[in-house]
Write a protein that holds these residues in place. Structure first.
Motif, mmCIF file in Angstrom:
data_model
loop_
_atom_site.group_PDB
_atom_site.id
_atom_site.type_symbol
_atom_site.label_atom_id
_atom_site.label_comp_id
_atom_site.label_asym_id
_atom_site.label_seq_id
_atom_site.Cartn_x
_atom_site.Cartn_y
_atom_site.Cartn_z
ATOM 1 N N GLY A 20 0.845 -1.183 0.000
ATOM 2 C CA GLY A 20 0.000 0.000 0.000
ATOM 3 C C GLY A 20 0.882 1.235 0.000
ATOM 4 O O GLY A 20 1.247 1.773 -1.036
ATOM 5 N N PHE A 21 1.293 1.628 1.195
ATOM 6 C CA PHE A 21 2.024 2.889 1.323
ATOM 7 C C PHE A 21 3.412 2.846 0.690
ATOM 8 O O PHE A 21 3.950 3.871 0.328
ATOM 9 N N GLN A 61 -5.078 8.997 -1.368
ATOM 10 C CA GLN A 61 -5.489 10.212 -0.667
ATOM 11 C C GLN A 61 -4.286 10.954 -0.106
ATOM 12 O O GLN A 61 -4.182 12.172 -0.216
ATOM 13 N N ILE A 62 -3.379 10.201 0.505
ATOM 14 C CA ILE A 62 -2.191 10.847 1.080
ATOM 15 C C ILE A 62 -1.327 11.441 -0.032
ATOM 16 O O ILE A 62 -0.849 12.565 0.056
ATOM 17 N N GLU A 117 -6.346 4.809 0.560
ATOM 18 C CA GLU A 117 -5.723 5.713 1.528
ATOM 19 C C GLU A 117 -4.392 6.239 1.020
ATOM 20 O O GLU A 117 -4.033 7.402 1.221
ATOM 21 N N VAL A 157 -8.468 -1.012 0.637
ATOM 22 C CA VAL A 157 -8.451 0.044 1.647
ATOM 23 C C VAL A 157 -7.147 0.832 1.553
ATOM 24 O O VAL A 157 -7.131 2.056 1.514
ATOM 25 N N GLU A 158 -6.052 0.085 1.485
ATOM 26 C CA GLU A 158 -4.747 0.742 1.490
ATOM 27 C C GLU A 158 -4.502 1.574 0.251
ATOM 28 O O GLU A 158 -3.930 2.648 0.319
ATOM 29 N N SER A 185 -2.168 12.582 -2.810
ATOM 30 C CA SER A 185 -2.736 13.764 -3.452
ATOM 31 C C SER A 185 -2.328 15.043 -2.726
ATOM 32 O O SER A 185 -2.555 16.143 -3.211
#
Lengths: 185, 592
Positions: free
Chosen positions: A47-48, A104-105, A101, A97-98, A107
């Motif tokens: 994800g991140f 979003q971060i 998120e 989900v990841e 952006s």
């Protein structure tokens, strides 16, 4: 074209249909040649850790699942990042989900790639196996064509490489990764 | 007596992720709590029958953050089974890959997943940029450094940027907060500092991720580790690669020291009363002892130890993080870990099984018994029966917490010189007693201390690697006779991941995997009650916490976030009558 393009397959390869994005990106990587360099990324369950890609590339295509009640299994959607985030966020798998998120971060960052998401509604994301349900198999050609169309819209010319690697062979690679046989993404 | 039942649950599906149910009394104090994962992960079954040398490639798909840690742990379990000791270069390279992951992961956790539990973004819009400069200087001075951002114009620009996000409706991740909740205690200027560092950290983490790829090979999944060593000999030979690693590390370290640590002092000081409010702790309530503060929880800390510092092999080498267990927050005593005392209990987990089993004998047989659908339309956990897909791990018949706080506590209890120095320096500069660590804020501070320590020691490791390569030693792999060592054996990869103790256990017969079990950090922390009804770490940490506004359970989310939960999740809030009060999303990282 000198655009730096990355295409990320995203999902868990061991939860049947959840791995569909990974299988598709690998399938395209093996079966086609491209007029410009493309970074094929095994996004897996990450994800991140994918954020740097969004910050460094000009174009990013994320191929994943989007589980939404009310939409029929096998439905394929192409959305821009904003459309994806603005809509009802469809997030059933941990990875969905990841990814949402993470986007979003991202952006909030100074630079963010022009991002497109190609999502397909899965049927079985519970079985612990490498494979695809019949419902997803029945739209496989359309699914691959959709992804190739998006690549072409990014200015990439695509030709078949005549390797003719079948979906079954791709699935075998995911089910049986091997260091000795250099079998992996 | 009117007790309320707060349910913190995934939004979209029962196979979801993490769910917390808490019962609060008439004073809004949590008197009971249950942690449940509502998602089945039976990934271990897929490893059976495999060539053990390939397990790493499969195990790395278990998790979305510590992918490289599972990869390495799996390979080390096989190396342990085969009796292979890796060469010096391989040991250092593995330390650098994992160390880079720690720094990246901790930084992203603090700023992008946890900071907004402390920082009120909307409040930052009313900050005075000139006063913000003074405030930033104040906290940097406590940390003994100059502030990372020290210009009025820069704070002004950031404020305008956030105002623009708000105006365009582009608040994104910021849109989910309980802005204005009275449990947000920072001033507008402090909030602006937090937001400014949040944005800057986006760039820093990009460079930290590059560090992992220098020796890890293909990004984003590392692929350079194999049973017997590593394959990236060309990166070790090339001084430019090590120099690049050190440059990226230096840039990241600057941010850690000048932004991350001052911010932790800032938040820690503002919330200091909670960190020492021992009346609010689980232990105070349950056992009459009183150390630590809100969110302290079990106070039993365990670390397997990790980052070998010499080449004497598994479980013999001195390690950066010592192994051990401390009970009840009593750091005057520390005991050795005996891995035979590890067991997993499924009394309250959706699996079949009679008694706690050691991971070598572990079973994963699903037995889902569902939720209790009540007339109010809400499905509740059947807390008296089975209620989670996470098993309850037990060590020596006790429940324990794992993670950065556990590693720092064990390090101090072991009187480890390096760890004691970093922990003591941190506390001294902030004029804080060591007991503040046993709290939600302390858990977050311990992660920051560990980040600084790791960033510093990686410089030494990079130099050690360069020196060894320059001396002509380019060995990266230890040979072994697969057919001979894989007939019948077993091994374990017991070490640490950023979130805590991670173990992989493998039994090998006739060259194939006969059984495989992984006990991951979030299992230790997020597990449900055990066969004696004892709580897991998340559950215990919530007891005694006062929730200012039950419709906005910010305090629950902050404490759960302080563990850096490895379970993607979302939250519903309902009262006992089943009326939905609000929805809040927990931002998390990996999932298992």
């Amino acid at each position: 074209m000198n655009k730096k393009i990355a295409i990320i397959g995203s999902g868990n390869a061991f939860f049947k249909d959840e791995g569909v994005g990974l299988y598709a990106v690998k399938y395209i990587k093996e079966n086609y040649d491209f007029s410009a360099e493309i970074e094929f990324v095994d996004g897996g369950t990450l994800g991140f850790l994918l954020m740097p890609l969004l910050q460094e590339f000009e174009e990013v295509i994320i191929v994943n699942t989007a589980s939404e009640d009310g939409l029929s299994v096998g439905k394929i959607m192409v959305k821009s990042c904003n459309e994806f985030l603005d809509g009802t966020l469809i997030k059933k798998t941990a990875n969905e989900v990841e990814i949402a998120e993470m986007l979003q971060i991202c952006s909030m960052a100074d630079h963010m790639a022009n991002t497109t998401l190609i999502s397909i509604v899965p049927q079985d994301i519970i079985s612990v196996e490498v494979g695809l349900s019949e419902a997803i198999r029945s739209v496989w050609s359309e699914y691959i064509k959709t992804i190739l169309d998006v690549l072409q819209k990014c200015g990439i010319e695509v030709v078949e490489s005549k390797k003719n690697l079948s979906l079954e062979e791709i699935l075998y690679t995911f089910a049986n990764p091997s260091i000795e046989h250099r079998r992996g993404f | 007596m009117s007790k309320k039942h707060i349910v913190v649950d995934p939004i979209t599906r029962i196979e979801g992720h993490l769910r917390i149910e808490a019962v609060i009394d008439e004073n809004n104090v949590i008197v009971d709590a249950y942690s449940a994962s509502t998602m089945f992960r039976g990934i271990e079954t897929i490893l059976q029958g495999r060539d053990p040398r390939d397990c790493g490639l499969l195990a790395m798909r278990i998790c979305g953050v510590c992918t490289g840690t599972h990869y390495q742990r799996s390979i080390e379990a096989v190396e342990d089974a085969f009796g292979v000791t890796i060469p010096k270069n391989a040991r250092i390279v593995r330390n650098l890959i994992q160390g880079a992951l720690y720094v990246h992961d901790h930084l992203v956790h603090f700023y992008h997943l946890h900071a907004l539990d402390f920082v009120d973004v909307v409040s930052a819009l009313s900050a005075d940029p000139a006063k913000t400069v003074v405030e930033a200087k104040k906290w940097a001075t406590v940390a003994g450094v100059n502030p990372y951002i020290d210009g009025e114009s820069e704070f002004k620009a950031i404020k305008e940027r956030v105002a623009n996000f708000v105006k365009q409706g582009r608040l994104g991740i910021f849109g989910n907060g309980y802005w204005g909740n009275k449990h947000y205690k920072l001033t507008p200027e402090q909030n602006l500092i937090g937001v400014a560092h949040y944005l800057r950290a986006l760039d820093i983490q990009r460079d930290l991720a590059k560090m992992q790829a220098i020796f890890g090979g293909k990004n984003p999944h590392p692929q350079s580790i194999v049973v017997g060593g590593v394959t990236c000999v060309q990166d070790i030979e090339n001084p430019a690669r090590i120099a690049l690693f050190k440059q990226l590390l230096a840039d990241g370290t600057k941010f850690v020291k000048e932004a991350y640590l001052p911010d932790v002092y800032m938040a820690g000081t503002v919330y200091a009363d909670e960190a020492t409010d021992s009346k609010a702790t689980f232990t105070e309530l349950m056992e009459g002892k009183g150390v630590g503060g809100t969110g302290g929880g079990l106070l039993n800390y365990m670390s397997y130890g990790d980052f070998r510092l010499d080449d004497t092999g598994f479980y013999k080498a001195k390690t950066l993080f010592p192994s051990g267990i401390v009970y009840g927050g009593d750091i005057s005593k520390v005991q050795d870990i005996d891995q035979n005392k590890i067991a997993e209990d499924v009394t309250h987990a959706w699996y079949e099984g009679q008694k706690p089993l050691h991971p070598y004998d572990g079973q994963t047989i699903p037995h889902y018994t569902g939720l209790d659908k009540r007339p109010d339309g809400i499905a509740y956990l059947k807390t008296a029966e089975k209620y989670s897909w996470i098993k309850a791990p037990i060590y020596n018949d006790t429940r324990v917490e794992v993670g950065p706080l556990a590693r720092m506590v064990i390090g101090v209890a072991r009187k480890d010189e390096r760890i004691t120095k970093y922990v003591t320096n941190f506390l001294k500069r902030g004029n804080l007693p060591i007991t503040v660590l046993f709290s939600t804020v302390g858990r977050t501070a311990a992660r920051a201390i560990e980040t600084e320590l790791m960033a510093d020691i990686m410089v030494e490791w990079a130099d050690e690697l360069a020196k060894n390569a320059a001396s002509g030693d380019l060995t990266t792999w230890s040979e072994f006779d697969f057919d001979k060592v894989s007939v019948k054996t077993k091994g374990m990869g017991l070490a640490e991941a950023p979130r805590g103790a991670l173990g992989h256990w493998v039994r090998i017969e006739n060259g194939k995997v006969a059984n495989y079990q992984a006990v991951v950090p979030s299992t230790w922390n997020a597990g449900p009650r055990d066969y004696k009804g004892r709580m897991g770490a998340y559950e215990a940490s919530l007891i005694g916490t006062k929730v200012a506004n039950p419709e906005q359970p910010l305090e629950i989310i902050r404490t759960i976030h302080s563990f850096d939960p490895c379970i993607a999740c979302a939250v519903h809030v309902v009262d006992t009558k089943g009326k939905e009060l609000g929805v809040y999303k927990i931002d998390t990282q990996c999932s298992i």
